[in-house]
Design an enzyme around this catalytic site. Sequence first.
Site, PDB file in Angstrom:
ATOM      1  N   ASP A  84     -18.614  34.598  62.294  1.00  0.00           N
ATOM      2  CA  ASP A  84     -17.540  34.251  63.123  1.00  0.00           C
ATOM      3  C   ASP A  84     -16.745  35.397  62.622  1.00  0.00           C
ATOM      4  O   ASP A  84     -15.804  35.329  63.622  1.00  0.00           O
ATOM      5  CB  ASP A  84     -16.549  32.548  62.452  1.00  0.00           C
ATOM      6  CG  ASP A  84     -16.220  32.485  61.562  1.00  0.00           C
ATOM      7  OD1 ASP A  84     -16.432  33.611  60.490  1.00  0.00           O
ATOM      8  OD2 ASP A  84     -15.228  31.929  60.850  1.00  0.00           O
ATOM      9  N   SER A  85     -17.449  36.577  62.105  1.00  0.00           N
ATOM     10  CA  SER A  85     -17.024  37.994  61.816  1.00  0.00           C
ATOM     11  C   SER A  85     -16.645  38.410  63.466  1.00  0.00           C
ATOM     12  O   SER A  85     -16.050  40.032  63.320  1.00  0.00           O
ATOM     13  CB  SER A  85     -17.621  38.969  60.449  1.00  0.00           C
ATOM     14  OG  SER A  85     -18.845  38.860  61.279  1.00  0.00           O
ATOM     15  N   ASP A  91     -22.436  30.003  62.491  1.00  0.00           N
ATOM     16  CA  ASP A  91     -20.781  29.911  61.599  1.00  0.00           C
ATOM     17  C   ASP A  91     -20.208  29.188  62.869  1.00  0.00           C
ATOM     18  O   ASP A  91     -19.871  28.900  63.572  1.00  0.00           O
ATOM     19  CB  ASP A  91     -19.721  30.862  61.493  1.00  0.00           C
ATOM     20  CG  ASP A  91     -20.406  32.349  60.004  1.00  0.00           C
ATOM     21  OD1 ASP A  91     -20.460  31.163  59.500  1.00  0.00           O
ATOM     22  OD2 ASP A  91     -19.454  33.098  60.227  1.00  0.00           O
ATOM     23  N   LYS A 151     -23.032  27.348  59.338  1.00  0.00           N
ATOM     24  CA  LYS A 151     -22.644  27.721  58.182  1.00  0.00           C
ATOM     25  C   LYS A 151     -21.326  27.002  57.785  1.00  0.00           C
ATOM     26  O   LYS A 151     -20.763  27.325  58.819  1.00  0.00           O
ATOM     27  CB  LYS A 151     -23.167  29.064  57.601  1.00  0.00           C
ATOM     28  CG  LYS A 151     -22.217  28.962  56.340  1.00  0.00           C
ATOM     29  CD  LYS A 151     -22.561  30.705  56.635  1.00  0.00           C
ATOM     30  CE  LYS A 151     -21.770  31.799  56.975  1.00  0.00           C
ATOM     31  NZ  LYS A 151     -19.995  31.500  56.273  1.00  0.00           N
ATOM     32  N   GLU A 207     -17.259  26.660  55.767  1.00  0.00           N
ATOM     33  CA  GLU A 207     -16.925  27.267  54.291  1.00  0.00           C
ATOM     34  C   GLU A 207     -15.958  25.886  54.106  1.00  0.00           C
ATOM     35  O   GLU A 207     -15.518  25.091  54.168  1.00  0.00           O
ATOM     36  CB  GLU A 207     -15.544  28.511  54.500  1.00  0.00           C
ATOM     37  CG  GLU A 207     -15.811  29.921  55.554  1.00  0.00           C
ATOM     38  CD  GLU A 207     -15.122  30.725  56.095  1.00  0.00           C
ATOM     39  OE1 GLU A 207     -13.973  30.701  55.236  1.00  0.00           O
ATOM     40  OE2 GLU A 207     -15.372  31.690  55.750  1.00  0.00           O
ATOM     41  N   GLU A 226     -18.629  34.843  48.281  1.00  0.00           N
ATOM     42  CA  GLU A 226     -17.931  35.751  48.882  1.00  0.00           C
ATOM     43  C   GLU A 226     -16.705  35.876  47.830  1.00  0.00           C
ATOM     44  O   GLU A 226     -16.173  35.589  47.276  1.00  0.00           O
ATOM     45  CB  GLU A 226     -17.665  35.725  50.456  1.00  0.00           C
ATOM     46  CG  GLU A 226     -16.777  37.227  50.746  1.00  0.00           C
ATOM     47  CD  GLU A 226     -16.563  36.767  52.932  1.00  0.00           C
ATOM     48  OE1 GLU A 226     -15.715  37.997  52.810  1.00  0.00           O
ATOM     49  OE2 GLU A 226     -16.963  35.556  53.226  1.00  0.00           O
TER      50      GLU A 226
END
Length: 280
Positions: free
Chosen positions: A51-52, A90, A120, A122, A189
Site C-alpha cells: 500500500d506504499s 496489501d 498482507k 497489519e 518493520e
Amino acid sequence: MAPELSATDARISVDAIRDRKGGVPIVCLTAYTYPIARLLDEHVDLLLVGDSVAMVLHGYKTTLGASLEMMIAHGQAVMRGSARACVVIDMPAGTYEDSATQAVASARRIVDETGCQAVKLEGGVDVAAQIAAIVAAGIPVMGHIGLQPQSVESEGGYKIKGRTEENVAALFRDATAVEQAGAFSVVIEGTVENVAADITRHISIPTVGIGASGDCDGQVLVTDDMIGLTVDRVPKFVKQYADLRSVISGAAKDYAAEVRDRTFPGPGHVFTATSGKDKA
C-alpha cells in the site's frame, strides 16, 4: 475475473516461502507496475504490492490513501508482469479492521480479481481473528507487526518499536498471535535489531525484515527507495543500489536541450515519402 496468467504453475508458492524458515534468506521487493514486475521477477522470491503505492506513485503523504480498487489495479499489473515470484498484495486500511466478515470479503475480492498468491495485513493480537478467518477461507496471509504505516497518524509519526520492556512484550504477543492465527510469514518493520532477531528465533514462521534485523528470515525494501527514485526523505534502513533519479533527470535534460536546439528529431527519427514499408 482474474487476468489471464502465464506460467502460474511455476510460481513460488506460499508453502515454499514458509519452508524457507531458517534457510536461504527470502528476497522480497515491492512492485506496483507491469514493467517493474518484469524486471524484478527473476531476481526475487516474493513481490509485494504494498500500500506504499499510495505514497510512491500517487503522491499521498501516508499509505492511508490506498484503496481496495487501487491495490487490485496495481496487483493485476504485477501479476501480468511476473511469472515466477510469489505475489502478495496489501490489504489497505479500512478493508479488514471492522470484522472477520469484512476481512474475508476484502481478501476474497483481491485474490479473485488479481490471481495473487496471498494478502498482507497489519496488526497482531488485534487482527488475529481476521487472519484466522481469511486463512480458514483458503487465502494465505502474511502478517505485519512492529511499525505499522497504517497506524502512523494515530501514533503521531513513524516510531521505532522495541525500545521499552512493555513494547517488547507486546511485539512478542503480536508475533505469536499472527503465527497461531495461521499466517505463513510475517513482516517485522521498524523494530530494534535484537528484538526482531529474538522474535525470529521465537516463532516458527519466516520473518521478513524492513528496518529490523539481518537475522530475519528475509528482507524487503520499497523498490523505488532501493533504486534511488524516492523524491522525499529516504529511511535510514534503506541502502540505495542505484541512482536512477540522476539518470532520469539527466536524460530529460539532454532531451529538452535537443528539442530546443532542433537537433531532435534527427533524420533517423522521421519518415519520408521514400521510407517504403518502414515500421514506426
